[in-house]
Design an enzyme around this catalytic site. Structure first.
Site, mmCIF file in Angstrom:
data_model
loop_
_atom_site.group_PDB
_atom_site.id
_atom_site.type_symbol
_atom_site.label_atom_id
_atom_site.label_comp_id
_atom_site.label_asym_id
_atom_site.label_seq_id
_atom_site.Cartn_x
_atom_site.Cartn_y
_atom_site.Cartn_z
ATOM 1 N N ASP A 78 37.900 45.249 42.238
ATOM 2 C CA ASP A 78 38.248 43.558 42.962
ATOM 3 C C ASP A 78 38.811 42.790 43.429
ATOM 4 O O ASP A 78 38.108 43.746 44.434
ATOM 5 C CB ASP A 78 39.733 43.773 42.229
ATOM 6 N N ASP A 80 44.601 43.493 36.455
ATOM 7 C CA ASP A 80 43.995 44.556 36.885
ATOM 8 C C ASP A 80 43.781 45.959 36.132
ATOM 9 O O ASP A 80 43.615 46.503 36.061
ATOM 10 C CB ASP A 80 43.673 45.018 38.161
ATOM 11 N N ASP A 137 44.428 45.741 42.293
ATOM 12 C CA ASP A 137 45.890 46.002 43.011
ATOM 13 C C ASP A 137 47.064 44.599 42.604
ATOM 14 O O ASP A 137 48.155 44.963 43.140
ATOM 15 C CB ASP A 137 45.766 45.589 44.302
#
Length: 651
Positions: free
Chosen positions: A350, A547, A543
């Site tokens: 990410d 996700d 995080d």
């Protein structure tokens, strides 16, 4: 004013997914009593060895005492566990202790008291050493338990204070944390300034400065300041509580190799016992030995093929690796995920908060030369202080210690901030809201936008007089981490919801192989699935809550930094700081763990084949067999201990 002449300042920084494994690894030998009895047995063995030349009867009695005192737990465990496991599995399930018990009884039966005592003493000593290694690893993993807060100082509305058990504290309560005290639970500072040691959460040794509005975490240690805080989480839901849950889980999940070895142990021992009569009969009928010699060789056979070293090949290595990582702020839910980590063929990241710092900063700004730059910046900061836009904080943080300017702003949708100051109209807004911006400023904005930066113009009476460019910059560890994984042969991908231009600009800076932009949160999991089909085993770092589906889908899910509770819950590894170098360390350590495990396995198998060969050649006796066999077990355990050490280059 010459609009083409601008003072340009560049301030850009350099910058199978089963989570449950039923596993028990117990070698409980009765604690301190067993250790005391072991040393009694050692003393008896030494006494027997001394008496052997003068009084053989007393020597044999001493050797028998050594067998009983040093080895009673081995015999009880061998027979007891075999009976219990066999009853549970409804088939014969012997273990290595049962094999050693038989070998000891057999040696005594043929009158080899000294060798029986030596066998049991060395075998017990090797297993106490294995217990020590396992225990040391587990203690280092679970020493966090000693940091679990037990009390909190609660402040009441009337100003009174009372110390209460931490489980009585509720969300919304106000607590006082005195200097040197432990932070009892997660919350936000209401008043006071201090420095807090957060090593129990993120492995960081340097205390962190905290003030009003900052988050604090249960189990961390307060420094010299005193502060009050508002409780934001129940004590069972704190970051530290999540860590403890992961720690407990990590000790129940081993690598596939360790689990396989444990599963094969009873089958292996069963085969050894089934072959025992054949070995015994082969002595007189194949090798021409006497029956006594054949029985003796059969005892040596039991010792030689015992899988002691093989059984110790993987578990201590795995626990030592998990322990090492926990001290570095990398929590692992089990050794199985370390095995998967070093098998990865691709890894996806990410962007925001993982590869970048998660907060925009000012990277470039320019004010026209014929204006007073300080005066314009003072005005811009004064205007931004009255805005709640995320970019406002970045501008204020960039330009500190400015002159106060009394100004009233108006926030217009689509136009930005505007204000009247000294009979002039000033406005801060996106470039598209200015129709008459000069070619120079438009070109500058396009170039900066191509670098993935967000640009705002500053105008005086609707004439653009400067710009500020901002960007969520890559964190300091991203570039080196990406370079490492690429060198290791992994395909690297950055997944971001940002526009393609912004995503590719960041991706180019850090060197990822592929950038997938304009991604909706719900699409991340399907992208990971595509990566799995294309490259094979795939890891995912994230995080946030959005996700979580991708972390679950990946072969190895890694939650980054402070992370959310959901990310921590579903991830296989958690990096307690937003530090990608910790993941590099985990990957390197997982590869070393695999190497050491296979070194141990191959070495232990070689020793078994070597001893069996010598035995059938008539070149082996029980004493040498015991020393070499149990010596190999000790060597394997000591080799596993290497995983507790941090390589010098990481110190």
């Amino acid at each position: 004013m010459d609009k083409a002449t601008i003072n340009h300042h560049n301030h850009e920084k350099d910058h199978d997914h089963n989570h449950e494994h039923n596993h028990e690894h117990e070698h409980s030998h009765g604690g301190k009593f067993a250790i005391i009895m072991f040393f009694v047995g050692v003393a008896a063995f030494i006494g027997g060895f001394v008496l052997e030349g003068s009084n053989e009867q007393f020597a044999n009695i001493a050797f028998l005492i050594a067998v009983v005192t040093a080895g009673y737990h081995i015999i009880l465990e061998g027979v007891g566990d075999t009976i219990r496991n066999s009853a549970a599995a409804k088939k014969f399930q012997p273990n290595v202790h049962f094999l050693m018990a038989l070998a000891t009884v057999g040696a005594i039966a043929i009158g080899n008291f000294e060798e029986a005592a030596m066998l049991i003493v060395i075998f017990a000593g090797a297993h106490f050493l294995e217990e020590y290694v396992d225990g040391k690893s587990k203690r280092e993993i679970t020493n966090l338990l000693n940091m679990n807060p037990t009390e909190a100082r609660i402040l009441y509305a009337d100003g009174s204070a009372k110390v209460v058990p931490v489980d009585q504290v509720k969300i919304g309560d106000t607590l006082q944390v005195l200097n040197g005290a432990q932070v009892p639970t997660d919350g936000i500072i209401l008043s006071g300034t201090t420095a807090i040691d957060e090593a129990s959460i993120n492995g960081e040794s340097m205390p962190k400065e905290k003030t009003v509005g900052d988050e604090v975490y249960g189990s961390t240690m307060n420094g010299s300041g005193t502060f009050t805080m508002e409780v934001t989480k129940d004590s069972s839901e704190t970051v530290f509580a999540k860590i403890l849950q992961m720690v407990n889980q990590s000790q129940k999940s081993l690598t596939k190799t360790a689990t396989l070895i444990q599963r094969l142990e009873p089958k292996y021992v069963t085969i050894v016992l089934l072959l025992f009569p054949l070995v015994l009969l082969a002595g007189p009928y194949v090798f021409g030995w006497t029956w006594q010699m054949s029985l003796y060789r059969s005892m040596v056979y039991l010792i030689s093929v015992s899988p002691c070293a093989l059984a110790a090949s993987a578990v201590p290595t795995t626990l030592a690796t998990i322990s090492n990582l926990s001290k570095k702020g990398v929590l692992v839910k089990g050794g199985a995920y370390l095995s998967k980590l070093q098998e990865l063929k691709a890894i996806s990241f990410d962007k925001t908060g993982t590869l970048t710092n998660g907060k925009p900063v000012v990277t470039d700004y320019a004010i026209a030369n014929d204006l007073n730059e300080d005066e314009i910046i003072d005005l811009v900061v004064a205007m931004e202080k009255q805005s709640n836009h995320p970019l406002a904080a970045a501008i204020i943080n960039k330009f500190t210690d400015r002159q106060e300017v009394a100004v009233t702003i108006e926030n217009e949708v689509g136009r930005g901030l505007s204000a009247e100051y000294h009979n002039h109209s000033y406005r801060i807004g996106k470039p598209s809201s200015f129709a008459n911006a000069s070619f120079v400023y438009k070109t500058q904005a396009q170039e900066l936008s191509a670098e993935g930066k967000t640009v705002v113009f500053v105008a005086k009476d609707e004439e653009v007089i400067g710009f500020i460019a901002l960007m969520d910059v890559p964190n300091q560890y991203a570039k080196n981490a990406i370079a490492y994984f690429k060198e290791a042969g992994l395909h690297t991908t950055m997944i971001t919801g940002d526009a393609k231009l912004t995503g590719e600009a960041v991706g180019k800076q850090i060197g990822v192989d592929e950038v997938i932009a304009n991604v909706m949160p719900e699409d991340k999991a399907s992208i990971v699935q595509e990566q799995q089909q294309k490259y094979g085993s795939t890891g995912m770092l994230g995080d946030g809550i959005n996700d979580a589906p991708a972390l679950v889908t990946a072969d190895v899910g890694v939650a980054m930094g402070d992370g959310t509770d959901v990310a921590m819950d579903v991830a296989d590894l958690v990096l307690m700081k937003n530090d990608l170098s910790k993941l590099v360390y985990a990957h390197q350590l997982s590869k070393k763990m695999t190497r050491i495990t296979w070194q141990n396995i191959l070495f232990s198998m070689f020793v078994v084949l070597f001893l069996v060969t010598l035995n059938f050649l008539g070149k082996m006796d029980i004493t040498i067999g015991v020393i070499l066999h149990e010596g190999s077990t000790i060597a394997v355990i000591l080799n596993a201990l290497r995983m507790l050490r941090t390589p010098k280059k990481y110190l």
